[in-house]
Every structure is written in C-alpha cells, then in structure tokens.
Scaffold this motif. Structure first.
Motif, PDB file in Angstrom:
ATOM      1  N   ALA A 155      -0.864  11.139  -1.640  1.00  0.00           N
ATOM      2  CA  ALA A 155       0.396  10.244  -1.475  1.00  0.00           C
ATOM      3  C   ALA A 155       0.059   9.091  -1.108  1.00  0.00           C
ATOM      4  CB  ALA A 155       1.207  10.796  -0.460  1.00  0.00           C
ATOM      5  N   GLY A 156       0.580   7.833  -1.922  1.00  0.00           N
ATOM      6  CA  GLY A 156       0.148   6.513  -1.717  1.00  0.00           C
ATOM      7  C   GLY A 156       1.602   5.809  -1.072  1.00  0.00           C
ATOM      8  N   ALA A 157       2.374   5.623  -1.394  1.00  0.00           N
ATOM      9  CA  ALA A 157       3.650   4.889  -0.918  1.00  0.00           C
ATOM     10  C   ALA A 157       4.596   5.434  -0.170  1.00  0.00           C
ATOM     11  CB  ALA A 157       4.578   4.482  -2.130  1.00  0.00           C
ATOM     12  N   THR A 172      -9.483   3.107   7.322  1.00  0.00           N
ATOM     13  CA  THR A 172      -9.412   1.899   6.620  1.00  0.00           C
ATOM     14  C   THR A 172      -8.453   0.880   7.070  1.00  0.00           C
ATOM     15  OG1 THR A 172      -7.845   2.621   4.911  1.00  0.00           O
ATOM     16  CG2 THR A 172     -10.427   3.069   4.805  1.00  0.00           C
ATOM     17  N   HIS A 173      -7.289   1.140   7.621  1.00  0.00           N
ATOM     18  CA  HIS A 173      -6.259   0.224   8.277  1.00  0.00           C
ATOM     19  C   HIS A 173      -5.319   1.020   8.766  1.00  0.00           C
ATOM     20  CE1 HIS A 173      -4.706   1.413   4.410  1.00  0.00           C
ATOM     21  NE2 HIS A 173      -3.580   0.892   4.668  1.00  0.00           N
ATOM     22  N   LYS A 174      -4.365   0.412   9.561  1.00  0.00           N
ATOM     23  CA  LYS A 174      -3.542   1.078  10.589  1.00  0.00           C
ATOM     24  C   LYS A 174      -2.223   1.415   9.814  1.00  0.00           C
ATOM     25  CE  LYS A 174      -1.266  -1.600  13.619  1.00  0.00           C
ATOM     26  NZ  LYS A 174      -1.237  -2.694  14.334  1.00  0.00           N
ATOM     27  N   LEU A 199       0.707   3.870   8.572  1.00  0.00           N
ATOM     28  CA  LEU A 199       0.955   5.160   8.906  1.00  0.00           C
ATOM     29  C   LEU A 199       0.514   6.111   7.949  1.00  0.00           C
ATOM     30  CD1 LEU A 199       2.585   6.443  11.295  1.00  0.00           C
ATOM     31  CD2 LEU A 199       4.633   6.260  10.056  1.00  0.00           C
ATOM     32  N   ASP A 200       0.569   5.784   6.706  1.00  0.00           N
ATOM     33  CA  ASP A 200      -0.017   7.002   5.782  1.00  0.00           C
ATOM     34  C   ASP A 200      -1.463   6.930   5.833  1.00  0.00           C
ATOM     35  OD1 ASP A 200       0.179   4.057   4.685  1.00  0.00           O
ATOM     36  OD2 ASP A 200      -0.306   4.852   2.602  1.00  0.00           O
ATOM     37  N   HIS A 201      -2.050   6.338   6.586  1.00  0.00           N
ATOM     38  CA  HIS A 201      -3.559   6.604   6.873  1.00  0.00           C
ATOM     39  C   HIS A 201      -3.810   6.853   8.199  1.00  0.00           C
ATOM     40  CE1 HIS A 201      -4.562   4.350   3.122  1.00  0.00           C
ATOM     41  NE2 HIS A 201      -3.301   3.868   3.189  1.00  0.00           N
ATOM     42  N   THR A 202      -2.974   6.838   9.311  1.00  0.00           N
ATOM     43  CA  THR A 202      -3.159   7.015  10.719  1.00  0.00           C
ATOM     44  C   THR A 202      -2.345   8.063  11.181  1.00  0.00           C
ATOM     45  OG1 THR A 202      -1.848   5.084  11.198  1.00  0.00           O
ATOM     46  CG2 THR A 202      -4.383   4.844  10.732  1.00  0.00           C
ATOM     47  N   THR A 208      -9.930   1.152  -0.839  1.00  0.00           N
ATOM     48  CA  THR A 208      -8.570   1.549  -0.175  1.00  0.00           C
ATOM     49  C   THR A 208      -7.543   0.534  -0.493  1.00  0.00           C
ATOM     50  OG1 THR A 208      -7.569   2.310   1.737  1.00  0.00           O
ATOM     51  CG2 THR A 208      -9.069   0.569   1.767  1.00  0.00           C
ATOM     52  N   ASP A 209      -6.226   0.730   0.148  1.00  0.00           N
ATOM     53  CA  ASP A 209      -5.217  -0.237  -0.348  1.00  0.00           C
ATOM     54  C   ASP A 209      -5.560  -1.775  -0.293  1.00  0.00           C
ATOM     55  OD1 ASP A 209      -3.871   2.146  -0.014  1.00  0.00           O
ATOM     56  OD2 ASP A 209      -2.667   1.406   1.608  1.00  0.00           O
ATOM     57  N   THR A 210      -5.212  -2.589  -1.182  1.00  0.00           N
ATOM     58  CA  THR A 210      -5.430  -3.805  -1.243  1.00  0.00           C
ATOM     59  C   THR A 210      -4.773  -4.426  -2.537  1.00  0.00           C
ATOM     60  OG1 THR A 210      -7.138  -5.587  -1.588  1.00  0.00           O
ATOM     61  CG2 THR A 210      -7.525  -3.690  -2.844  1.00  0.00           C
ATOM     62  N   ASP A 212       1.094  -5.860  -2.184  1.00  0.00           N
ATOM     63  CA  ASP A 212      -0.520  -5.945  -1.639  1.00  0.00           C
ATOM     64  C   ASP A 212      -1.039  -4.621  -2.168  1.00  0.00           C
ATOM     65  OD1 ASP A 212      -0.495  -8.334  -0.772  1.00  0.00           O
ATOM     66  OD2 ASP A 212      -0.283  -7.897   1.283  1.00  0.00           O
ATOM     67  N   HIS A 213      -0.813  -4.269  -3.514  1.00  0.00           N
ATOM     68  CA  HIS A 213      -1.251  -2.785  -3.681  1.00  0.00           C
ATOM     69  C   HIS A 213      -1.793  -2.965  -5.191  1.00  0.00           C
ATOM     70  CE1 HIS A 213      -0.337   0.115  -0.645  1.00  0.00           C
ATOM     71  NE2 HIS A 213       0.848  -0.461  -0.376  1.00  0.00           N
ATOM     72  N   LEU A 214      -2.968  -2.249  -5.384  1.00  0.00           N
ATOM     73  CA  LEU A 214      -3.317  -1.932  -7.036  1.00  0.00           C
ATOM     74  C   LEU A 214      -2.636  -1.313  -7.920  1.00  0.00           C
ATOM     75  CD1 LEU A 214      -7.207  -1.490  -6.163  1.00  0.00           C
ATOM     76  CD2 LEU A 214      -6.139  -3.497  -6.659  1.00  0.00           C
ATOM     77  N   THR A 257      -6.302   7.867  -6.890  1.00  0.00           N
ATOM     78  CA  THR A 257      -5.490   8.544  -5.676  1.00  0.00           C
ATOM     79  C   THR A 257      -4.644   7.778  -5.256  1.00  0.00           C
ATOM     80  OG1 THR A 257      -5.633  10.175  -3.883  1.00  0.00           O
ATOM     81  CG2 THR A 257      -7.118   8.326  -4.061  1.00  0.00           C
ATOM     82  N   HIS A 258      -3.876   8.361  -4.292  1.00  0.00           N
ATOM     83  CA  HIS A 258      -2.932   7.493  -3.235  1.00  0.00           C
ATOM     84  C   HIS A 258      -1.753   7.030  -3.919  1.00  0.00           C
ATOM     85  CE1 HIS A 258      -2.567   6.319   0.931  1.00  0.00           C
ATOM     86  NE2 HIS A 258      -2.241   5.092   0.575  1.00  0.00           N
ATOM     87  N   PHE A 259      -1.216   7.732  -4.959  1.00  0.00           N
ATOM     88  CA  PHE A 259      -0.056   7.462  -6.082  1.00  0.00           C
ATOM     89  C   PHE A 259       1.435   7.144  -5.278  1.00  0.00           C
ATOM     90  CE2 PHE A 259      -2.664  10.834  -8.100  1.00  0.00           C
ATOM     91  CZ  PHE A 259      -3.571   9.851  -8.559  1.00  0.00           C
TER      92      PHE A 259
HETATM   93 ZN   LIG Z   1      -1.574   3.419   1.902  1.00  0.00          ZN
END
Ligand SMILES: [Zn+2]
Ligand SMILES: [Zn+2]
Length: 261
Positions: free
Chosen positions: A17-19, A72-74, A76-79, A171-173, A202-204, A224-226
């Motif tokens: 999951a991405g967004a 990779t960053h703070k 919520l979907d990553h932490t 990762t996200d950028t 700020d997303h690819l 991934t991370h759709f």
């Molecule tokens: Zn993310």
C-alpha cells in the motif's frame, strides 16, 4: 509459491500500500518489506499491520529473530508498527538486541518522534541516517546515498552483500534529475504512488518510474507502494506494459510476494 524466503538473499513484501486511502482502507496491506540478506533478518518500513502480516505469513516470519529495523522516513505508512516491532525484536525489552536505523526527525527527541520513549533503549544500537551514510548489519552493508524530496527527512537505500550491489530501494520522493545515478542495485524497488505525473505532490508516478528504470538499467525492477489510481489500473498490467516497452523485467509487487535475489 515455494518457500524461497529460506534462500540466502530474499525479499518478502508484507505490504504494498502506498497512499493514505489505500492504507486506511487496507485495499493493500501496509506491513513493509522483510529482507533476508546474508543470513540477517531486516525489516524495512513497518507500517500498520506489519506484526500481523509477519506472524501470519507462510512460512511464518518470527519478529523476535529480527536483526535490524530500518525506516526510510517517519510517515505513518512506513512506521505505524515500529514500536511494536521494536518490542518484538527485543522480546519485550528483556533482550537488548537488534539495530535500529532511520532519519533524525523520526528517531531523535523533540521533533515529533515516532518511537515511544520507553522503547528507545531497547535496541542494541540506534543509528541516525545522514546523506551519503554507510551502515552495517553483520555481513550486509548499506548506504543512504541521497536525501529525497519528500516533506519529511527521507532516504533511499542501497544494499551490498559480498561487494555486490544486490538491491536498491527508491522510497517515497518527488522525481529529481539524476535520481537513477544513486541507485545501482541489480534489483531495483521503486515506490510508485501516482499513476500520472503530478508536480504538486512529493511522490513518483508511473511515467517517472519508467524513466528511472530505463536509465538505471537494473536486471529487474519491482514497483510497489501503490496509490489508489495505480491499484485501479491493475499494477500487474502496468508492469507488463513497462517490461515490453523497456526490455527490462518489471514486476508489480503483491502482498505476500517473495523474491529471490
Ligand atoms: Zn509512503
Ligand atoms: Zn511518505
């Protein structure tokens, strides 16, 4: 699929999951990625559901066997499950063990940190990322080659085993010129939240991921991370079209998917 997580170097996607909405509605899981590299168990970006996805995965992944957790960053979907996974890695804090890596704005005091204070002393060591930083987990070395453009402090990763660049994780950028030069991994994972380019976010996007893969020329790329629109566009069809267009194998990650490196 075979139990290739037992192979020496492998990846298991506990979530794709991405967004925000894909995560909130759990249209895809958001459990992060479990890496098994040179015998080390490394959890990357444990979003909400990471503990449940690990322990219910087949074969079961045991969080008390984790050697390291990397964020990779703070966001919520990553932490979301970071605190509970720290508790698991250290067996409830009874064993001071395991390594924790991440950016300062996530793990240091005073800046809206995302790890509960009582857990801070549980890992054996906590290392704060910096641009161009090099780190070690046993025989695995990894680096944070460049700071991403992503609202909060964010770094992509390059993993090296036995002197080989086996894996890069973008990762996200937001897209930036030359990003592909920082990521030489034979396997390249890219977080692709957007279906179309949107310079205000700020997303690819899919077209930008295509450009990165075309220039980076990995042996294999994994998207991934759709976000919602990518999920609706059927990522496996998007990946198939990219493979045909680029002549490089592109795979769309699925929840629970395993990949041998
Ligand atoms: Zn993310
Ligand atoms: Zn993010």
């Amino acid at each position: 699929m075979a139990d290739i997580i037992q192979a020496e170097n492998s990846i298991k996607f506990l979530g794709t999951a991405g967004a925000r909405f894909v995560m909130i509605k759990q249209l895809r899981s958001s459990g992060g990625t479990w890496l098994c590299l040179a015998g080390k168990n490394i959890l990357l970006d444990p979003g909400p559901g990471s503990l449940v996805r690990a322990t219910s995965s087949k074969p079961k992944l045991d969080p008390t066997k984790l050697d390291a957790i990397i964020i990779t960053h703070k966001h919520l979907d990553h932490t979301g499950d970071l605190s509970v996974m720290i508790e698991a890695m250290t067996e409830g804090g009874f064993k001071k063990r395991g390594l924790l890596f991440g950016p300062g704005d996530a793990l240091e005091d005073g800046k809206d940190p995302i790890l509960l204070k009582y857990l801070r002393g549980f890992p054996e060591k906590t290392e704060i990322f910096k641009e161009g930083g090099e780190y070690r987990i046993g025989d695995v070395s990894f680096s944070t080659p460049v700071r991403h453009i992503h609202g909060v402090e964010t770094y992509g990763l390059n993993f090296r085993v036995g002197g080989n660049d086996i894996l890069s994780v973008i990762t996200d950028t937001k897209y930036f010129e030359g990003i592909e030069k920082y990521y030489p991994g034979k396997v390249l994972i890219i977080n692709v939240v957007r279906f179309e380019v949107d310079p205000s976010l700020d997303h690819l996007s899919i077209p930008e991921a295509k450009r990165i893969i075309e220039k980076a020329k990995p042996q294999k790329a994994v998207i991934t991370h759709f976000g919602m629109k990518v999920v609706q566009a059927k990522p496996w069809e998007v990946a198939e079209a990219m493979t045909k267009e680029l002549g490089i194998e592109v795979i769309a990650a699925r929840d629970g998917m395993e990949l041998s490196l």
